[in-house]
Design a protein around this motif. Structure first.
Motif, PDB file in Angstrom:
ATOM      1  N   MET A   1       0.832  -1.151   0.056  1.00  0.00           N
ATOM      2  CA  MET A   1       0.010  -0.018   0.143  1.00  0.00           C
ATOM      3  C   MET A   1       1.052   1.320   0.018  1.00  0.00           C
ATOM      4  SD  MET A   1      -2.940   1.164   2.657  1.00  0.00           S
ATOM      5  CE  MET A   1      -3.956   2.704   2.586  1.00  0.00           C
ATOM      6  N   LYS A   2       0.582   2.064  -0.697  1.00  0.00           N
ATOM      7  CA  LYS A   2       1.370   3.408  -0.887  1.00  0.00           C
ATOM      8  C   LYS A   2       1.106   4.263   0.308  1.00  0.00           C
ATOM      9  CE  LYS A   2       1.685   3.467  -6.051  1.00  0.00           C
ATOM     10  NZ  LYS A   2       1.663   4.252  -7.222  1.00  0.00           N
ATOM     11  N   GLN A   3       2.299   4.802   0.502  1.00  0.00           N
ATOM     12  CA  GLN A   3       2.105   5.934   1.551  1.00  0.00           C
ATOM     13  C   GLN A   3       2.776   7.237   1.465  1.00  0.00           C
ATOM     14  OE1 GLN A   3       4.727   4.140   4.899  1.00  0.00           O
ATOM     15  NE2 GLN A   3       3.104   2.380   5.224  1.00  0.00           N
ATOM     16  N   LYS A   4       2.115   8.186   1.921  1.00  0.00           N
ATOM     17  CA  LYS A   4       2.427   9.614   1.672  1.00  0.00           C
ATOM     18  C   LYS A   4       3.758   9.918   2.399  1.00  0.00           C
ATOM     19  CE  LYS A   4       0.529  14.331   1.746  1.00  0.00           C
ATOM     20  NZ  LYS A   4      -0.706  15.208   2.249  1.00  0.00           N
ATOM     21  N   HIS A   5       4.692  10.698   1.623  1.00  0.00           N
ATOM     22  CA  HIS A   5       5.817  11.060   2.242  1.00  0.00           C
ATOM     23  C   HIS A   5       6.331  12.461   1.948  1.00  0.00           C
ATOM     24  CE1 HIS A   5       7.108   6.824   3.298  1.00  0.00           C
ATOM     25  NE2 HIS A   5       6.234   6.489   2.000  1.00  0.00           N
ATOM     26  N   LYS A   6       6.640  13.238   2.783  1.00  0.00           N
ATOM     27  CA  LYS A   6       7.081  14.587   2.581  1.00  0.00           C
ATOM     28  C   LYS A   6       8.564  14.595   2.467  1.00  0.00           C
ATOM     29  CE  LYS A   6       6.333  19.374   4.161  1.00  0.00           C
ATOM     30  NZ  LYS A   6       5.927  20.105   5.253  1.00  0.00           N
ATOM     31  N   ILE A   7       8.855  14.996   1.024  1.00  0.00           N
ATOM     32  CA  ILE A   7      10.561  15.250   0.796  1.00  0.00           C
ATOM     33  C   ILE A   7      10.895  16.499   0.349  1.00  0.00           C
ATOM     34  CG2 ILE A   7      10.470  12.659   0.266  1.00  0.00           C
ATOM     35  CD1 ILE A   7      10.384  13.589  -2.499  1.00  0.00           C
ATOM     36  N   THR A   8      12.363  16.929   0.576  1.00  0.00           N
ATOM     37  CA  THR A   8      12.832  18.149   0.173  1.00  0.00           C
ATOM     38  C   THR A   8      14.196  17.855  -0.792  1.00  0.00           C
ATOM     39  OG1 THR A   8      12.338  19.132   2.278  1.00  0.00           O
ATOM     40  CG2 THR A   8      13.944  20.005   0.969  1.00  0.00           C
ATOM     41  N   VAL A   9      13.842  18.395  -1.859  1.00  0.00           N
ATOM     42  CA  VAL A   9      14.863  17.945  -2.856  1.00  0.00           C
ATOM     43  C   VAL A   9      15.327  19.432  -3.667  1.00  0.00           C
ATOM     44  CG1 VAL A   9      15.513  16.895  -5.178  1.00  0.00           C
ATOM     45  CG2 VAL A   9      13.881  15.641  -3.675  1.00  0.00           C
ATOM     46  N   ALA A  10      16.519  19.649  -3.467  1.00  0.00           N
ATOM     47  CA  ALA A  10      17.142  20.980  -4.039  1.00  0.00           C
ATOM     48  C   ALA A  10      16.321  22.201  -3.512  1.00  0.00           C
ATOM     49  CB  ALA A  10      16.904  20.999  -5.707  1.00  0.00           C
ATOM     50  N   LEU A  17       3.737   9.860  -3.116  1.00  0.00           N
ATOM     51  CA  LEU A  17       3.078   8.658  -2.696  1.00  0.00           C
ATOM     52  C   LEU A  17       4.086   7.459  -3.200  1.00  0.00           C
ATOM     53  CD1 LEU A  17      -0.609   8.934  -3.403  1.00  0.00           C
ATOM     54  CD2 LEU A  17       0.421   9.183  -1.231  1.00  0.00           C
ATOM     55  N   SER A  18       4.440   6.427  -2.081  1.00  0.00           N
ATOM     56  CA  SER A  18       5.461   5.329  -2.551  1.00  0.00           C
ATOM     57  C   SER A  18       5.069   4.267  -1.724  1.00  0.00           C
ATOM     58  CB  SER A  18       6.889   5.924  -2.314  1.00  0.00           C
ATOM     59  OG  SER A  18       7.669   4.631  -2.449  1.00  0.00           O
ATOM     60  N   GLY A  20       7.378   2.144  -0.948  1.00  0.00           N
ATOM     61  CA  GLY A  20       8.709   1.991  -0.183  1.00  0.00           C
ATOM     62  C   GLY A  20       8.442   2.466   1.148  1.00  0.00           C
ATOM     63  N   SER A  21       9.384   1.927   1.816  1.00  0.00           N
ATOM     64  CA  SER A  21       9.335   2.435   3.394  1.00  0.00           C
ATOM     65  C   SER A  21      10.216   3.938   3.513  1.00  0.00           C
ATOM     66  CB  SER A  21      10.216   1.626   4.265  1.00  0.00           C
ATOM     67  OG  SER A  21      11.366   1.578   3.865  1.00  0.00           O
ATOM     68  N   ALA A  22      10.015   4.620   4.694  1.00  0.00           N
ATOM     69  CA  ALA A  22      10.364   6.053   4.883  1.00  0.00           C
ATOM     70  C   ALA A  22      12.116   5.945   4.682  1.00  0.00           C
ATOM     71  CB  ALA A  22       9.966   6.186   6.304  1.00  0.00           C
ATOM     72  N   GLU A  23      12.741   4.951   5.170  1.00  0.00           N
ATOM     73  CA  GLU A  23      14.040   4.803   5.099  1.00  0.00           C
ATOM     74  C   GLU A  23      14.564   4.552   3.682  1.00  0.00           C
ATOM     75  OE1 GLU A  23      12.290   2.860   7.066  1.00  0.00           O
ATOM     76  OE2 GLU A  23      13.023   3.756   8.874  1.00  0.00           O
ATOM     77  N   GLU A  24      13.831   4.005   2.704  1.00  0.00           N
ATOM     78  CA  GLU A  24      14.031   3.717   1.555  1.00  0.00           C
ATOM     79  C   GLU A  24      13.670   5.040   0.372  1.00  0.00           C
ATOM     80  OE1 GLU A  24      12.782  -1.061   1.064  1.00  0.00           O
ATOM     81  OE2 GLU A  24      11.618   0.582   0.215  1.00  0.00           O
ATOM     82  N   VAL A  25      12.785   5.655   1.064  1.00  0.00           N
ATOM     83  CA  VAL A  25      12.309   6.971   0.196  1.00  0.00           C
ATOM     84  C   VAL A  25      13.603   7.786   0.868  1.00  0.00           C
ATOM     85  CG1 VAL A  25      10.849   8.796   0.201  1.00  0.00           C
ATOM     86  CG2 VAL A  25       9.924   6.414   0.100  1.00  0.00           C
ATOM     87  N   GLU A  26      13.822   7.940   1.820  1.00  0.00           N
ATOM     88  CA  GLU A  26      14.861   9.086   2.223  1.00  0.00           C
ATOM     89  C   GLU A  26      16.104   8.904   1.591  1.00  0.00           C
ATOM     90  OE1 GLU A  26      16.871  10.603   6.440  1.00  0.00           O
ATOM     91  OE2 GLU A  26      14.987   9.065   6.388  1.00  0.00           O
ATOM     92  N   ALA A  27      16.599   7.358   1.474  1.00  0.00           N
ATOM     93  CA  ALA A  27      17.965   7.064   0.668  1.00  0.00           C
ATOM     94  C   ALA A  27      17.824   7.594  -0.727  1.00  0.00           C
ATOM     95  CB  ALA A  27      18.097   5.733   0.878  1.00  0.00           C
ATOM     96  N   ILE A  28      16.774   7.393  -1.380  1.00  0.00           N
ATOM     97  CA  ILE A  28      16.678   7.855  -2.765  1.00  0.00           C
ATOM     98  C   ILE A  28      16.776   9.283  -2.858  1.00  0.00           C
ATOM     99  CG2 ILE A  28      15.255   7.960  -4.727  1.00  0.00           C
ATOM    100  CD1 ILE A  28      14.141   5.046  -3.963  1.00  0.00           C
TER     101      ILE A  28
END
Length: 228
Positions: A1-10, A17-18, A20-28
């Motif tokens: 099931m996809k989860q919502k993640h808040k990220i900051t890029v540049a 929505l992903s 993956g887990s929070a750790e996987e999203v953060e690594a990418i």
């Protein structure tokens, strides 16, 4: 099931929505952000949007290269797999041939061994039989001599004269056989005309030596290995 993640890029925040887990999203995210910053450092005049596009292009290029490498690796793996299968078949055939050759040589070796052992047994039995015959003849002759000696002791002078006559007769028979063999030999015939006086002198010497020969020993001249 996809989860919502808040990220900051540049330095730009966004929600995604992903699966993956929070750790996987953060690594990418960290990997993408680090690549954009590297591009900006290499080319200070480009904007962040251009850096983001270049980053996307680089990732796509790397992905295509990885796919090609994977395809090449898979092909090489299949080729090696087929070659390994052929080598395995060849190994099986060679082992079968070696086994057949080994069985053949072992059978030949066993046959040769059996043949030699059989021949050795026959020769052994033959010689043992001849030795046994000689032994029996010698024992019979010795028994006869002992009997005659006993008769000599019991009979006195008459028995002694009879025994000496028998021994002399046997010795004379042996000498006659030797003379007949000498007369019939080619060497004797060729040398009769040229050296008759010398031969007569030799015969006289032989007769002189023959008179002094042990009479009992002459009885054993009749028994040789060829008589068996």
């Amino acid at each position: 099931m996809k989860q919502k993640h808040k990220i900051t890029v540049a330095d730009m925040e966004m929600n995604i929505l992903s699966d993956g887990s929070a750790e996987e999203v953060e690594a990418i995210v960290n990997k993408v952000d680090r690549r954009i910053r590297e591009i900006c450092l290499r080319s200070p005049r480009i904007s962040k949007n251009e850096a983001i596009l270049l980053c996307a292009l680089e990732f796509c290029s790397e992905r295509d290269t990885a796919v090609k490498d994977r395809s090449h690796t898979d092909e090489e793996f299949e080729r090696l797999k087929e070659e390994n299968s052929r080598l395995a078949d060849t190994t099986v055939r060679i082992e079968a041939r070696l086994k057949a050759q080994k069985e053949k040589y072992e059978a030949e070796l066993a046959a040769q061994k059996e043949k030699y052992e059989s021949a050795a047994a026959v020769q052994k039995e033959k010689f043992e039989g001849r030795v046994q015959i000689m032994k029996e003849k010698y024992e019979a002759r010795l028994s006869a001599l002992k009997t005659k000696l006993d008769e000599l002791k019991k009979g006195g002078a008459a028995a002694g004269r009879q025994l000496r006559m028998e021994i002399a007769a046997e010795s004379a028979g042996v000498e006659d056989k030797k003379e007949e063999a000498d007369q019939t030999s080619p060497e004797k015939t060729e040398s009769e005309d040229a050296g008759r006086p010398a031969a007569q002198a030799d015969d006289s010497k032989k007769e002189t030596r023959g008179r002094g020969k042990n009479k009992v020993g002459s009885m054993f001249d009749l028994l040789t290995f060829n008589d068996v």
